[in-house]
Design a protein around this motif. Structure first.
Motif, PDB file in Angstrom:
ATOM      1  N   GLU A 189     -56.825 -31.411   3.583  1.00  0.00           N
ATOM      2  CA  GLU A 189     -55.868 -30.640   2.578  1.00  0.00           C
ATOM      3  C   GLU A 189     -55.907 -31.447   1.521  1.00  0.00           C
ATOM      4  O   GLU A 189     -54.878 -31.056   0.770  1.00  0.00           O
ATOM      5  CB  GLU A 189     -54.641 -30.834   3.573  1.00  0.00           C
ATOM      6  CG  GLU A 189     -54.701 -29.967   4.520  1.00  0.00           C
ATOM      7  CD  GLU A 189     -54.921 -28.424   4.776  1.00  0.00           C
ATOM      8  OE1 GLU A 189     -54.471 -28.131   3.626  1.00  0.00           O
ATOM      9  OE2 GLU A 189     -55.247 -27.869   5.415  1.00  0.00           O
ATOM     10  N   GLY A 190     -56.338 -32.669   1.134  1.00  0.00           N
ATOM     11  CA  GLY A 190     -56.285 -33.211  -0.199  1.00  0.00           C
ATOM     12  C   GLY A 190     -54.975 -33.908  -0.445  1.00  0.00           C
ATOM     13  O   GLY A 190     -54.386 -33.927  -1.600  1.00  0.00           O
ATOM     14  N   ALA A 191     -54.570 -34.428   0.672  1.00  0.00           N
ATOM     15  CA  ALA A 191     -53.226 -35.285   0.696  1.00  0.00           C
ATOM     16  C   ALA A 191     -53.404 -36.534  -0.505  1.00  0.00           C
ATOM     17  O   ALA A 191     -54.485 -36.841  -0.258  1.00  0.00           O
ATOM     18  CB  ALA A 191     -52.730 -35.725   1.936  1.00  0.00           C
ATOM     19  N   ALA A 192     -52.445 -36.851  -1.039  1.00  0.00           N
ATOM     20  CA  ALA A 192     -52.362 -38.088  -1.872  1.00  0.00           C
ATOM     21  C   ALA A 192     -52.562 -39.330  -1.011  1.00  0.00           C
ATOM     22  O   ALA A 192     -52.009 -39.373   0.054  1.00  0.00           O
ATOM     23  CB  ALA A 192     -51.272 -38.176  -2.903  1.00  0.00           C
ATOM     24  N   LYS A 241     -42.177 -32.787   2.594  1.00  0.00           N
ATOM     25  CA  LYS A 241     -40.982 -32.746   2.198  1.00  0.00           C
ATOM     26  C   LYS A 241     -40.980 -32.414   0.614  1.00  0.00           C
ATOM     27  O   LYS A 241     -40.398 -31.795  -0.019  1.00  0.00           O
ATOM     28  CB  LYS A 241     -40.160 -34.053   2.358  1.00  0.00           C
ATOM     29  CG  LYS A 241     -39.661 -34.075   3.905  1.00  0.00           C
ATOM     30  CD  LYS A 241     -38.722 -35.049   4.122  1.00  0.00           C
ATOM     31  CE  LYS A 241     -38.743 -35.361   5.647  1.00  0.00           C
ATOM     32  NZ  LYS A 241     -37.796 -36.478   5.998  1.00  0.00           N
ATOM     33  N   THR A 242     -42.098 -33.121  -0.016  1.00  0.00           N
ATOM     34  CA  THR A 242     -41.971 -33.104  -1.491  1.00  0.00           C
ATOM     35  C   THR A 242     -42.338 -31.573  -1.948  1.00  0.00           C
ATOM     36  O   THR A 242     -41.996 -31.107  -2.890  1.00  0.00           O
ATOM     37  CB  THR A 242     -43.002 -34.040  -2.088  1.00  0.00           C
ATOM     38  OG1 THR A 242     -42.368 -35.418  -1.801  1.00  0.00           O
ATOM     39  CG2 THR A 242     -42.834 -34.110  -3.679  1.00  0.00           C
ATOM     40  N   ARG A 243     -43.505 -31.249  -1.462  1.00  0.00           N
ATOM     41  CA  ARG A 243     -44.106 -29.987  -1.530  1.00  0.00           C
ATOM     42  C   ARG A 243     -42.975 -28.936  -1.400  1.00  0.00           C
ATOM     43  O   ARG A 243     -43.123 -27.708  -1.947  1.00  0.00           O
ATOM     44  CB  ARG A 243     -45.303 -29.456  -0.721  1.00  0.00           C
ATOM     45  CG  ARG A 243     -46.608 -30.670  -1.161  1.00  0.00           C
ATOM     46  CD  ARG A 243     -47.643 -30.391  -0.053  1.00  0.00           C
ATOM     47  NE  ARG A 243     -48.856 -31.266  -0.205  1.00  0.00           N
ATOM     48  CZ  ARG A 243     -49.823 -31.356   0.616  1.00  0.00           C
ATOM     49  NH1 ARG A 243     -50.121 -30.100   1.298  1.00  0.00           N
ATOM     50  NH2 ARG A 243     -50.647 -32.272   0.462  1.00  0.00           N
ATOM     51  N   THR A 252     -35.472 -24.883  -7.648  1.00  0.00           N
ATOM     52  CA  THR A 252     -35.894 -25.316  -8.909  1.00  0.00           C
ATOM     53  C   THR A 252     -35.828 -24.428 -10.010  1.00  0.00           C
ATOM     54  O   THR A 252     -36.115 -24.642 -11.207  1.00  0.00           O
ATOM     55  CB  THR A 252     -37.582 -25.690  -8.875  1.00  0.00           C
ATOM     56  OG1 THR A 252     -38.133 -24.348  -8.381  1.00  0.00           O
ATOM     57  CG2 THR A 252     -37.775 -26.802  -7.811  1.00  0.00           C
ATOM     58  N   GLU A 253     -35.538 -23.216  -9.809  1.00  0.00           N
ATOM     59  CA  GLU A 253     -35.268 -22.094 -10.426  1.00  0.00           C
ATOM     60  C   GLU A 253     -36.360 -21.847 -11.369  1.00  0.00           C
ATOM     61  O   GLU A 253     -36.318 -21.658 -12.467  1.00  0.00           O
ATOM     62  CB  GLU A 253     -34.065 -22.264 -11.397  1.00  0.00           C
ATOM     63  CG  GLU A 253     -32.775 -22.516 -10.487  1.00  0.00           C
ATOM     64  CD  GLU A 253     -31.484 -22.740 -11.588  1.00  0.00           C
ATOM     65  OE1 GLU A 253     -31.774 -22.784 -12.732  1.00  0.00           O
ATOM     66  OE2 GLU A 253     -30.394 -22.815 -11.224  1.00  0.00           O
ATOM     67  N   ARG A 254     -37.685 -21.803 -10.684  1.00  0.00           N
ATOM     68  CA  ARG A 254     -38.970 -21.493 -11.590  1.00  0.00           C
ATOM     69  C   ARG A 254     -39.018 -19.967 -11.613  1.00  0.00           C
ATOM     70  O   ARG A 254     -38.637 -19.253 -10.762  1.00  0.00           O
ATOM     71  CB  ARG A 254     -40.264 -22.252 -11.021  1.00  0.00           C
ATOM     72  CG  ARG A 254     -39.923 -23.535 -11.040  1.00  0.00           C
ATOM     73  CD  ARG A 254     -41.266 -24.184 -10.217  1.00  0.00           C
ATOM     74  NE  ARG A 254     -42.593 -23.457 -10.445  1.00  0.00           N
ATOM     75  CZ  ARG A 254     -43.590 -23.731  -9.586  1.00  0.00           C
ATOM     76  NH1 ARG A 254     -43.399 -24.551  -8.840  1.00  0.00           N
ATOM     77  NH2 ARG A 254     -44.890 -23.232 -10.019  1.00  0.00           N
ATOM     78  N   HIS A 255     -39.510 -19.485 -12.678  1.00  0.00           N
ATOM     79  CA  HIS A 255     -39.957 -17.985 -12.880  1.00  0.00           C
ATOM     80  C   HIS A 255     -41.201 -17.742 -12.366  1.00  0.00           C
ATOM     81  O   HIS A 255     -42.231 -18.528 -12.773  1.00  0.00           O
ATOM     82  CB  HIS A 255     -39.490 -17.685 -14.255  1.00  0.00           C
ATOM     83  CG  HIS A 255     -37.952 -17.786 -14.761  1.00  0.00           C
ATOM     84  ND1 HIS A 255     -37.053 -16.923 -14.345  1.00  0.00           N
ATOM     85  CD2 HIS A 255     -37.743 -18.752 -15.700  1.00  0.00           C
ATOM     86  CE1 HIS A 255     -36.122 -17.389 -14.907  1.00  0.00           C
ATOM     87  NE2 HIS A 255     -36.361 -18.403 -15.682  1.00  0.00           N
ATOM     88  N   SER A 270     -53.308 -28.110  -7.305  1.00  0.00           N
ATOM     89  CA  SER A 270     -52.322 -27.739  -6.416  1.00  0.00           C
ATOM     90  C   SER A 270     -52.839 -28.095  -4.977  1.00  0.00           C
ATOM     91  O   SER A 270     -53.995 -27.856  -4.630  1.00  0.00           O
ATOM     92  CB  SER A 270     -52.019 -26.126  -6.382  1.00  0.00           C
ATOM     93  OG  SER A 270     -51.271 -25.764  -5.237  1.00  0.00           O
ATOM     94  N   PHE A 271     -52.212 -28.753  -4.110  1.00  0.00           N
ATOM     95  CA  PHE A 271     -52.280 -29.169  -2.695  1.00  0.00           C
ATOM     96  C   PHE A 271     -52.326 -28.314  -1.738  1.00  0.00           C
ATOM     97  O   PHE A 271     -52.664 -28.198  -0.589  1.00  0.00           O
ATOM     98  CB  PHE A 271     -51.380 -30.505  -2.499  1.00  0.00           C
ATOM     99  CG  PHE A 271     -51.896 -31.759  -3.350  1.00  0.00           C
ATOM    100  CD1 PHE A 271     -50.742 -32.234  -4.036  1.00  0.00           C
ATOM    101  CD2 PHE A 271     -52.855 -32.309  -3.105  1.00  0.00           C
ATOM    102  CE1 PHE A 271     -51.099 -33.371  -5.015  1.00  0.00           C
ATOM    103  CE2 PHE A 271     -53.168 -33.553  -4.049  1.00  0.00           C
ATOM    104  CZ  PHE A 271     -52.182 -34.035  -4.704  1.00  0.00           C
ATOM    105  N   GLU A 272     -51.568 -27.165  -2.225  1.00  0.00           N
ATOM    106  CA  GLU A 272     -51.282 -25.842  -1.087  1.00  0.00           C
ATOM    107  C   GLU A 272     -52.408 -25.080  -1.169  1.00  0.00           C
ATOM    108  O   GLU A 272     -52.444 -24.285  -0.049  1.00  0.00           O
ATOM    109  CB  GLU A 272     -49.853 -25.095  -1.523  1.00  0.00           C
ATOM    110  CG  GLU A 272     -48.783 -26.325  -1.543  1.00  0.00           C
ATOM    111  CD  GLU A 272     -47.496 -25.323  -1.699  1.00  0.00           C
ATOM    112  OE1 GLU A 272     -47.721 -24.069  -1.977  1.00  0.00           O
ATOM    113  OE2 GLU A 272     -46.395 -26.005  -1.624  1.00  0.00           O
TER     114      GLU A 272
END
Length: 430
Positions: A189-192, A241-243, A252-255, A270-272
């Protein structure tokens, strides 16, 4: 003992303090005390590690007990058996007479038998006129009767320790499986995190455990792996939790639509996304205008292809070099000076392997453009490991390249499968 006095061995065999102590203990039999001889023998077999006798010595004791006429050992039934060595050999599955003497001596030394020798050293019994035994010379079972409670207690301790060790091993197996699968998931999954170092720590902890480990050794390894599992779980849960917080549009009010082609979310990996998925879909909003400008200027076909290749390379995640070398150890022999220490060495070794396996330069260059040079070198290392199962290395590489271009290929499962197959603790890490 019947005589109530000390008996000394026949011939040149010396008397020892151990024999004297065994005879003194054997006189402390409670009146009317008795015990089932085969139940006591089973307890002896369980307590064998604590009594210091071998399994073959217990086989001789089993033969001796078979000559005892009653099912229960007691003073009323007599405590001396007097078979000859020839008869003992028959009931001990043909054991040699010299071996029988050696194991009889070990049983006497362990305080489980007392030698009651006759004046001439022979084993026999004198009977009354009515046929009852008056006196017998041979081996006295009095120590077994006197130590019956001690033997049963020692057997219970051995059984309890064995069950405790079995439970510890079960917990260790489960913990090893958890740690191994969590590390594998984190890599795919490419986790840090420095998962290569964590995996090395895990392997070292398991390899230090001997095959026939004691309770203390298993418990120490279990504590170490449980602590490692807890650290891994905490690290992964923090990233989850961070993701979740970063991907929540309400918080986050992202558009969804963003005209800024240099958005931070597009520049960061992107890790997802699933490993092997192409990043073209996410960067299409900024790639198309750039390509259109180049088309209008009619001078950048090469630049446009290079840009598309660089965008595609971000879709496959590269794995730690240590994990690649662990999964594909054969590639190291083709590196500069016969070793691989850096990614540059691995890519140089991959070029040598490409030529050796008959992969065309164009096929390898296409793989480098689609997957990236590090991932292409990793794939070549995997192909080398599986060369005996691949008919055409060039065709196989082209097929993987096409699948990677469509987002249908992931290096992680193939790499982890080879890592498990080439691990020196295969089958132990769950």
């Amino acid at each position: 003992m019947e005589s109530g006095s000390v008996t000394t061995p026949f011939g040149r065999r010396p008397m020892t303090f151990g024999m004297l102590a065994s005879q003194a203990a054997a006189r402390n039999i409670e009146p009317g005390q008795s015990i089932d001889k085969w139940k006591l023998y089973r307890a002896l077999c369980e307590a064998r590690p604590l009594l210091g006798v071998t399994d073959r010595a217990l086989a001789i004791l089993n033969a001796l007990l078979s000559f005892y006429p009653k099912g229960e050992i007691s003073e009323d039934n007599g405590l001396v058996v007097f078979p000859s060595n020839a008869q003992l050999s028959l009931r001990a599955h043909g054991m040699a007479e010299q071996t029988i003497r050696r194991h009889l001596a070990s049983l006497i030394e362990a305080g489980l038998l007392i030698r009651k020798d006759s004046p001439n050293g022979k084993r026999y019994a004198r009977k009354e006129q009515g046929g009852e035994l008056r006196e017998a010379f041979g081996f006295s079972l009095a120590p077994l009767l006197a130590r019956a409670e001690e033997i049963e207690r020692l057997a219970a301790e051995v059984v309890a320790e064995r069950l405790h060790l079995q439970r510890l091993r079960e917990r260790l197996t489960l913990c090893r499986r958890d740690v191994a699968k969590l590390i594998e998931m984190a890599l795919e999954e490419g986790a840090a995190g420095d998962w290569s170092a964590i995996h090395l720590h895990f392997r070292n902890a398991v390899e230090r455990l001997p095959r026939s480990a004691s309770v203390e050794q298993v418990a120490a390894t279990l504590d170490e792996l449980e602590l490692l599992r807890e650290e891994i779980v905490n690290q992964l849960e923090m990233q989850v939790k961070t993701r979740n917080q970063g991907g929540n549009a309400q918080r986050t009010e992202r558009h969804i639509q963003n005209s800024n082609s240099q958005c931070t979310s597009e520049l960061e990996p992107s890790f997802e996304t699933k490993q092997g998925a192409r990043s073209d879909d996410r960067s299409a909003g900024r790639a198309e205008p750039i390509a259109q400008i180049h088309i209008d200027e009619r001078k950048n076909e090469h630049v446009s292809r290079a840009h598309a290749a660089s965008a595609t390379n971000g879709g496959l995640k590269s794995f730690p070099l240590g994990l690649v070398l662990q999964a594909c150890p054969e590639i190291a022999a083709y590196g500069p000076q016969g070793s691989v220490g850096t990614w540059r060495d691995l890519m140089a070794a991959a070029v040598v392997v490409r030529s050796m396996l008959g992969v065309s330069p164009s096929a390898y260059e296409e793989a480098c453009e689609i997957m990236g040079p590090e991932n292409a070198a990793t794939v070549m290392a995997c192909v080398l490991e599986r060369a005996g199962h691949i008919n055409s290395a060039g065709g196989y590489l082209r097929d993987l390249t096409r699948r990677a271009e469509k987002g249908e290929f992931a290096i992680g499962p193939m790499l982890m499968a080879l890592a498990r197959a080439n691990s020196p603790i295969r089958g132990k890490t769950g």
